[in-house]
Design a protein around this motif. Structure first.
Motif, PDB file in Angstrom:
ATOM      1  N   ALA B 396       0.590  -1.209  -0.099  1.00  0.00           N
ATOM      2  CA  ALA B 396       0.329  -0.086  -0.190  1.00  0.00           C
ATOM      3  C   ALA B 396       0.932   0.850  -0.349  1.00  0.00           C
ATOM      4  CB  ALA B 396      -0.860  -0.214   1.336  1.00  0.00           C
ATOM      5  N   LEU B 397       1.981   1.182   0.498  1.00  0.00           N
ATOM      6  CA  LEU B 397       3.459   2.821   0.492  1.00  0.00           C
ATOM      7  C   LEU B 397       3.207   2.867  -0.863  1.00  0.00           C
ATOM      8  CD1 LEU B 397       5.430   1.700   3.356  1.00  0.00           C
ATOM      9  CD2 LEU B 397       3.874   3.197   3.156  1.00  0.00           C
ATOM     10  N   VAL B 398       3.077   1.667  -1.900  1.00  0.00           N
ATOM     11  CA  VAL B 398       3.083   2.349  -2.919  1.00  0.00           C
ATOM     12  C   VAL B 398       2.064   3.033  -3.920  1.00  0.00           C
ATOM     13  CG1 VAL B 398       3.812   1.449  -5.924  1.00  0.00           C
ATOM     14  CG2 VAL B 398       4.945   0.253  -3.254  1.00  0.00           C
ATOM     15  N   GLY B 399       0.942   2.619  -3.626  1.00  0.00           N
ATOM     16  CA  GLY B 399      -0.309   3.116  -3.771  1.00  0.00           C
ATOM     17  C   GLY B 399       0.217   4.560  -3.362  1.00  0.00           C
ATOM     18  N   ILE B 421      13.175   1.897  -2.141  1.00  0.00           N
ATOM     19  CA  ILE B 421      12.714   1.734  -1.564  1.00  0.00           C
ATOM     20  C   ILE B 421      11.181   1.485  -0.641  1.00  0.00           C
ATOM     21  CG2 ILE B 421      15.172   3.158  -0.482  1.00  0.00           C
ATOM     22  CD1 ILE B 421      12.045   5.026   0.471  1.00  0.00           C
ATOM     23  N   ASN B 422      10.201   1.263  -1.383  1.00  0.00           N
ATOM     24  CA  ASN B 422       8.894   0.794  -1.641  1.00  0.00           C
ATOM     25  C   ASN B 422       8.845  -0.971  -2.098  1.00  0.00           C
ATOM     26  OD1 ASN B 422       7.915   3.188   0.072  1.00  0.00           O
ATOM     27  ND2 ASN B 422       6.690   3.774  -2.405  1.00  0.00           N
ATOM     28  N   LEU B 423       9.550  -0.369  -2.946  1.00  0.00           N
ATOM     29  CA  LEU B 423       9.976  -2.009  -4.039  1.00  0.00           C
ATOM     30  C   LEU B 423      10.500  -2.704  -2.295  1.00  0.00           C
ATOM     31  CD1 LEU B 423       9.901  -1.785  -7.508  1.00  0.00           C
ATOM     32  CD2 LEU B 423       8.073  -2.377  -5.865  1.00  0.00           C
ATOM     33  N   TYR B 424      11.426  -1.818  -2.226  1.00  0.00           N
ATOM     34  CA  TYR B 424      12.627  -3.452  -1.588  1.00  0.00           C
ATOM     35  C   TYR B 424      11.525  -3.269  -0.070  1.00  0.00           C
ATOM     36  CZ  TYR B 424      16.309  -4.911   1.063  1.00  0.00           C
ATOM     37  OH  TYR B 424      17.288  -5.555   1.898  1.00  0.00           O
ATOM     38  N   ILE B 425      10.845  -3.166   0.350  1.00  0.00           N
ATOM     39  CA  ILE B 425      10.157  -3.372   1.963  1.00  0.00           C
ATOM     40  C   ILE B 425       8.799  -4.321   1.712  1.00  0.00           C
ATOM     41  CG2 ILE B 425       8.530  -1.093   1.951  1.00  0.00           C
ATOM     42  CD1 ILE B 425       9.242  -1.230   5.501  1.00  0.00           C
ATOM     43  N   SER B 426       8.061  -4.153   0.159  1.00  0.00           N
ATOM     44  CA  SER B 426       6.887  -4.933   0.222  1.00  0.00           C
ATOM     45  C   SER B 426       8.002  -6.303  -0.761  1.00  0.00           C
ATOM     46  CB  SER B 426       6.807  -4.143  -1.130  1.00  0.00           C
ATOM     47  OG  SER B 426       6.804  -2.790  -0.582  1.00  0.00           O
ATOM     48  N   TYR B 427       9.048  -6.302  -1.037  1.00  0.00           N
ATOM     49  CA  TYR B 427      10.374  -7.709  -1.725  1.00  0.00           C
ATOM     50  C   TYR B 427      10.233  -8.599   0.384  1.00  0.00           C
ATOM     51  CZ  TYR B 427      14.425 -10.763  -1.711  1.00  0.00           C
ATOM     52  OH  TYR B 427      15.075 -11.735  -2.182  1.00  0.00           O
ATOM     53  N   LEU B 428      11.030  -7.040   0.780  1.00  0.00           N
ATOM     54  CA  LEU B 428      11.086  -8.264   2.295  1.00  0.00           C
ATOM     55  C   LEU B 428       9.717  -8.493   2.750  1.00  0.00           C
ATOM     56  CD1 LEU B 428      13.746  -6.352   4.170  1.00  0.00           C
ATOM     57  CD2 LEU B 428      13.849  -7.629   2.878  1.00  0.00           C
ATOM     58  N   ALA B 429       8.782  -7.765   2.986  1.00  0.00           N
ATOM     59  CA  ALA B 429       7.103  -8.400   2.841  1.00  0.00           C
ATOM     60  C   ALA B 429       6.904  -9.942   2.530  1.00  0.00           C
ATOM     61  CB  ALA B 429       6.615  -6.943   3.925  1.00  0.00           C
ATOM     62  N   HIS B 451      14.282   2.698   6.131  1.00  0.00           N
ATOM     63  CA  HIS B 451      12.766   2.914   5.294  1.00  0.00           C
ATOM     64  C   HIS B 451      12.222   4.414   5.840  1.00  0.00           C
ATOM     65  CE1 HIS B 451       8.644   3.034   3.487  1.00  0.00           C
ATOM     66  NE2 HIS B 451       9.331   2.374   2.183  1.00  0.00           N
ATOM     67  N   LEU B 452      12.058   4.452   6.907  1.00  0.00           N
ATOM     68  CA  LEU B 452      10.979   6.054   7.093  1.00  0.00           C
ATOM     69  C   LEU B 452      11.613   6.719   7.082  1.00  0.00           C
ATOM     70  CD1 LEU B 452       8.221   6.208   8.490  1.00  0.00           C
ATOM     71  CD2 LEU B 452       8.593   6.556   9.820  1.00  0.00           C
ATOM     72  N   LEU B 455      12.437   6.960   3.665  1.00  0.00           N
ATOM     73  CA  LEU B 455      10.737   8.187   2.795  1.00  0.00           C
ATOM     74  C   LEU B 455      10.203   9.224   2.925  1.00  0.00           C
ATOM     75  CD1 LEU B 455       8.156   6.717   1.357  1.00  0.00           C
ATOM     76  CD2 LEU B 455       6.720   6.624   3.062  1.00  0.00           C
ATOM     77  N   LEU B 456      10.436   9.890   3.981  1.00  0.00           N
ATOM     78  CA  LEU B 456      10.262  11.443   4.793  1.00  0.00           C
ATOM     79  C   LEU B 456      11.572  12.215   3.459  1.00  0.00           C
ATOM     80  CD1 LEU B 456       9.210  10.809   8.736  1.00  0.00           C
ATOM     81  CD2 LEU B 456       7.593  11.238   6.269  1.00  0.00           C
ATOM     82  N   LEU B 457      12.496  11.987   3.959  1.00  0.00           N
ATOM     83  CA  LEU B 457      13.307  13.016   3.207  1.00  0.00           C
ATOM     84  C   LEU B 457      13.545  12.742   2.041  1.00  0.00           C
ATOM     85  CD1 LEU B 457      16.176  14.240   4.483  1.00  0.00           C
ATOM     86  CD2 LEU B 457      17.447  12.662   3.448  1.00  0.00           C
ATOM     87  N   LEU B 458      12.526  12.178   1.900  1.00  0.00           N
ATOM     88  CA  LEU B 458      12.268  11.974  -0.655  1.00  0.00           C
ATOM     89  C   LEU B 458      10.648  12.953  -0.214  1.00  0.00           C
ATOM     90  CD1 LEU B 458      12.616   7.826  -1.439  1.00  0.00           C
ATOM     91  CD2 LEU B 458      14.379  10.738  -2.243  1.00  0.00           C
TER      92      LEU B 458
END
Lengths: 193, 482
Positions: B396-399, B421-429, B451-452, B455-458
């Motif tokens: 959902a983070l990707v969305g 980074i969203n794909l990476y965390i989804s892969y780990l999930a 990751h958080l 994400l905020l920095l980006l």
């Protein structure tokens, strides 16, 4: 004090072990087991007969109990203990014992059930039927433990919150009373006679 | 075929000639390891039959775990070929000698690459699901156990540490501490009481929410908002610890908290919480704006009065906790703009979704402690749902990142730069979902920690420039205080 016992049935830890629980002689009676656990849980919180120095004016806290992980506290009884202070001390002592009994029973029961699981595992090893215990089976065990003890936990929570509030309120009252006494005792001496 | 264990073992040891016949009906593994298994099983059944008052099950279970469980795969494997250990000595009736026996056996274990001694605070060193070992052991004993595990070879004569009763008494007596408030230690105690690292992260998310708001950056308001949020968070954390003293004392992760150790009294903790919470909320309400103050008070209420009790009643607590985590960035936004916009809610949604992979992965490795402590977490009662929800929210983070431009939060570059980074965390999930083991849970948890902030920095670097600022360039990459 009566210790409320959970009801543990072998089938609640999973279908695969229903038929393979070890029937050990003398342990068919679950009530006997509960009473035995209860007796163990009544074991004293203190693991050593420590006595603080007589000139100490503070409470002393000890290492966590082996079974319940509750730390015993030795309370300092001042020479002129007020009724309020005595009430607070007795409530804290009683709560400590009550906590210890609950957690000692809980921890021993939980580990006993885990030991049961291991016994079943060994049996499965000997008979060659099963060699692994996946997370799903462990989850069944954890879930059954939580479900069978649900009411007991809920009652403990309610009672713990009540006692915690009462202790804190009493502590507040004692602190305020002592502060007031200090202020009023100081005023006659500070005013010029 | 079900063969009663005792009968089987008795048969093997008493009638070697009969072995051939018995062997036909018993598995090959059993034949090969019969004598060793017999010894172990016999002592196990001896343990089981003993009077319950002698069950010192932490140590015994730990011993059994070392004997039978290996690391290295996703499941708890039984050891088909046991290690070369001597016969287990019959356990004594006296409780305390059990501890000594365990130490003795630990010392003579041969080294095995997979069998690493679990450090009490490192929940990730083994695949084994078993709990809680040295939870009940005073630190001295634990040190001894640790030392035992570091011995290299089984060829040395075992170091027998036999503690006399007097020595044990003396050791326990030394662990008694006076309940006197040490003023020099108070800052450290307060930091632990307020969970300073968690509070710092909460303040960072609030600061990010403030910085993302499409208004000119006001440093004074920024500082006040951060301070107010920090104070509110300290207050909530202190009350949480105040409520959970006996539960914390029974879990490895939390047994060194100040209230558990008695470094301050419950009244002191409540006073500290009030001293932080009241000025914090007042500051937010009066100096920032009432909406932020209301959100701060709401967050304290949700955390202390909803999340904390619910932890022991239902798995819904995780969703409530996710809302609690989502509110600080919204607070930061409202502190800057004074109003709730869809973009603020999107920031909150980022945090909400992030909480699930973070918390579910953390709780996966603490299942035993949670179960024994009576906490109802998804990882304990619904492990499948736990992993599914973590995966769902990671995806959902990707969305949500794609909604950034639509809500006016970021430019169109944000979904692209945050995709890796969203794909990476989804892969780990996804890996966590399939493997369901401690290693993948740990990896997912540590990934969520970096990751958080990333994400905020980006999001900050892709912040949508405010159009009403003519000529003045907006500080679009405000340094986020850490």
């Amino acid at each position: 004090m009566v210790v409320v016992c959970p009801i543990y049935r072998p089938e609640q830890i999973g279908p695969w072990c229903r038929s393979s629980v070890i029937r050990v002689r003398g342990r068919g009676c679950r009530l006997g087991w509960h009473v035995a656990i209860g007796h163990q849980a009544k074991d004293c919180v203190r693991s050593s007969a420590f006595q603080p120095a007589p000139d100490s004016t503070h409470d002393w806290i000890g290492p966590p109990n082996r079974l319940s992980n509750i730390r015993p506290i030795t309370y300092h009884v001042p020479a002129q203990e007020s009724a309020l202070e005595e009430r607070l001390r007795r409530l804290r002592q009683q709560t400590e014992v009550w906590n210890h009994e609950f957690w000692a029973y809980q921890n021993v029961a939980f580990n006993k059930l885990l030991l049961d699981l291991f016994s079943v595992l060994l049996l499965a090893l000997f008979t060659g039927r099963k060699h692994t215990l996946g997370s799903e089976e462990m989850a069944l065990f954890y879930k059954s433990f939580l479900d069978t003890n649900r009411t007991r936990h809920a009652n403990y929570n309610k009672e713990w919150y009540r006692r915690n509030f009462r202790i804190t309120l009493l502590m507040g009252r004692v602190a305020l009373t002592n502060a007031w006494k200090t202020v009023t005792n100081r005023t006659p001496s500070s005013s010029p006679s | 075929m079900y063969v009663p264990a005792r009968a089987c073992m008795v048969t093997i040891t008493k009638c070697p000639l009969f072995l051939g016949l018995v062997g036909a009906s018993v598995s090959q593994k059993l034949l090969g390891n019969a004598s060793i298994n017999y010894q172990t099983a016999r002592s196990l059944i001896h343990l089981y039959r003993k009077d319950p008052s002698n069950w010192i099950t932490y140590q015994q279970l730990h011993f059994l775990k070392r004997q039978y469980v290996t690391k290295g795969s996703s499941e708890l494997h039984q050891r088909a070929v046991p290690k070369q250990t001597p016969a287990i000595p019959v356990l004594d009736e006296r409780d305390d000698s059990v501890v000594q026996r365990v130490q003795h056996v630990q010392a003579i274990y041969p080294p095995h690459p997979a069998d690493i001694m679990p450090q009490p605070d490192d929940v990730t060193s083994e695949e084994v699901v078993l709990p809680v070992i040295s939870n009940a052991l005073p630190s001295a004993e634990r040190t001894l156990l640790k030392k035992g595990s570091e011995r290299e070879t089984s060829n040395e004569t075992p170091h027998l540490h036999v503690e006399t009763d007097e020595a044990r008494e003396a050791r326990l007596d030394r662990q008694w501490k006076e309940l006197k408030v040490d003023v020099s230690e108070l800052p450290g105690v307060y930091a632990r009481l307020a969970k300073s690292r968690l509070t710092a992260l909460v303040v960072v998310t609030a600061a990010a929410g403030f910085a993302m708001a499409p208004v000119p950056f006001d440093p004074g308001m920024f500082a006040l908002a951060c301070l107010g949020t920090g104070l509110a968070s300290c207050s909530a954390n202190s009350i949480n610890q105040y409520f959970e003293v006996p539960f914390d004392s029974n879990m490895n992760r939390t047994k060194n908290r100040p209230l558990v150790r008695g470094q301050i009294s419950p009244l002191h903790a409540v006073s500290f919480a009030l001293a932080c919470g009241v000025p914090g909320v007042a500051l937010l309400t009066l100096a920032v704006n009432p909406l932020t103050g209301f959100l701060g008070a709401l967050n304290i209420f949700l955390y202390t009065c909803c999340y904390t009790p619910l932890k022991r009643l239902s798995i819904v607590n995780t969703w409530v906790g996710a809302v609690v985590g989502a509110i600080p960035p919204v607070m930061g936004w409202t502190a800057a703009t004074g109003s709730l916009d869809p973009a603020a809610l999107l920031m909150g949604a980022f945090l909400y979704s992030w909480q699930f992979p973070h918390f579910n992965a953390l709780s996966w490795n603490l299942r035993e402690d949670y179960s024994r402590g009576g906490y109802r977490m998804m990882s304990v009662t619904h492990p499948d749902m736990c992993r599914r929800v973590a995966l769902r929210h990671s995806v959902a983070l990707v969305g949500l990142s794609c909604l950034g431009p639509a809500a006016g939060l970021t430019t169109w570059t944000f979904p692209l730069v945050s995709l890796p980074i969203n794909l990476y965390i989804s892969y780990l999930a996804l890996r966590f979902y399939h493997r369901a083991d401690r290693g993948s849970a740990r990896k997912l948890f540590f990934c969520s920690l970096w990751h958080l902030p990333m994400l905020l920095l980006l999001a900050l670097t892709c912040k949508k420039p405010a159009k009403e600022q003519s000529g003045a360039d907006l500080p679009s990459a405000n340094p986020v205080p850490s």
